[in-house]
Design an enzyme around this catalytic site. Sequence first.
Site, PDB file in Angstrom:
ATOM      1  N   LYS A 118       0.714 -10.734  -2.182  1.00 57.95           N
ATOM      2  CA  LYS A 118       0.901  -9.599  -3.080  1.00 57.95           C
ATOM      3  C   LYS A 118       0.888 -10.008  -4.551  1.00 57.95           C
ATOM      4  O   LYS A 118       0.407  -9.269  -5.404  1.00 57.95           O
ATOM      5  CB  LYS A 118       2.207  -8.879  -2.736  1.00 57.95           C
ATOM      6  N   LYS A 201      -7.325  -5.247   7.619  1.00 59.81           N
ATOM      7  CA  LYS A 201      -6.318  -4.322   8.114  1.00 59.81           C
ATOM      8  C   LYS A 201      -6.481  -2.957   7.437  1.00 59.81           C
ATOM      9  O   LYS A 201      -6.799  -2.875   6.253  1.00 59.81           O
ATOM     10  CB  LYS A 201      -4.921  -4.883   7.826  1.00 59.81           C
ATOM     11  N   LYS A 204      -3.313   1.573   3.023  1.00 58.45           N
ATOM     12  CA  LYS A 204      -3.110   2.782   2.223  1.00 58.45           C
ATOM     13  C   LYS A 204      -3.884   2.706   0.911  1.00 58.45           C
ATOM     14  O   LYS A 204      -4.177   3.737   0.302  1.00 58.45           O
ATOM     15  CB  LYS A 204      -1.623   2.944   1.896  1.00 58.45           C
TER      16      LYS A 204
END
Length: 338
Positions: A118, A201, A204
């Site tokens: 991240k 994956k 969102k």
Amino acid sequence: MAQPVFTPRVFSGIKPSGGLTLGNYLGAIKRFVDMQGSDFETIYCVVDMHAVTVWQDPADLRHATREVAAGYLAAGIDPEKSILFNQARVSAHAELGWLFNCVARVGWMNRMTQFKDKAGENAEGVSLGLYAYPSLMAADILLYHATHVPVGEDQKQHVELTRDIANKFNHDYKTDFFPQTEPVIEGPAMRVMNLRDGTKKMSKSGESDMERINMTDDADTIAKKFKKAKSDAEPLPETLEGLTDRPEARNLVNIYAALSDMTNAQVIAEYAGAGWGRFKPALADLAVEKLAPVSGEMARLMADPAEIDRLMARGAERANEIAQPILAKTFDIMGFVR
């Protein structure tokens, strides 16, 4: 000394950022529903304090928090059978999170792969919260003496950290107060992949809305996305081994299996040799049957945010009844004068 017997209890949470996808539903919420009324007390949380490890627009955060709660409820979480609340309503999460910051070691945090993913190349510029949030996650779990946490494979490392923190606390204070939480990893579609790239994956935050199924998508949108999902030139194989180097085909079979409560082998047995002109419409029909009622109920719930807030407030009261005695005992064990 006899080991304590902990109440079988499940805790898990979803972060309110960016909206719910099919990955959240199959990888988490559907399993949460299945665990209700089983051998566990079930506690499910909207982990809004985790969302603010990166900046959130306040109005967006409020909307997303209610939307995740609506997703839980629409999918079948019963607020009488389970405890459902948002994290910020139970201040004990933050309090125990700080205590665990003082138990966890910097070296443990440095090994957390999700922080590296991240933060990327900007590790010096991200919030301290993003670095330390696995300690808060451990507090989320251990605040309820949760014995089991349903997680995806990518979250297993955080449950291992939770066990490390519990072990160190128990060792340092010569107690057996916190349990050794077990990760629960099962199901055919634990990692739901991108509909445009089966090696990534479902996210969102992906660039195209066509690469994911949103839990707010209506029936026509769900059907369209599956019919246009990337596949390959070959028909479905006769055996599972034939999916090994076919990520898009494997992903669509995984999704069908999870939605239908079949195994991947059963899906292949039913559709062996079938072309995509047969399989993708069948998958689209199945997805609409299973998901459209959920998105419709979410829309109904979101039209009455006061009712969502009422249910979460009641859940927070029930959560506090469990959390406050555990937090108080933790303070006492550590020697605080209160």
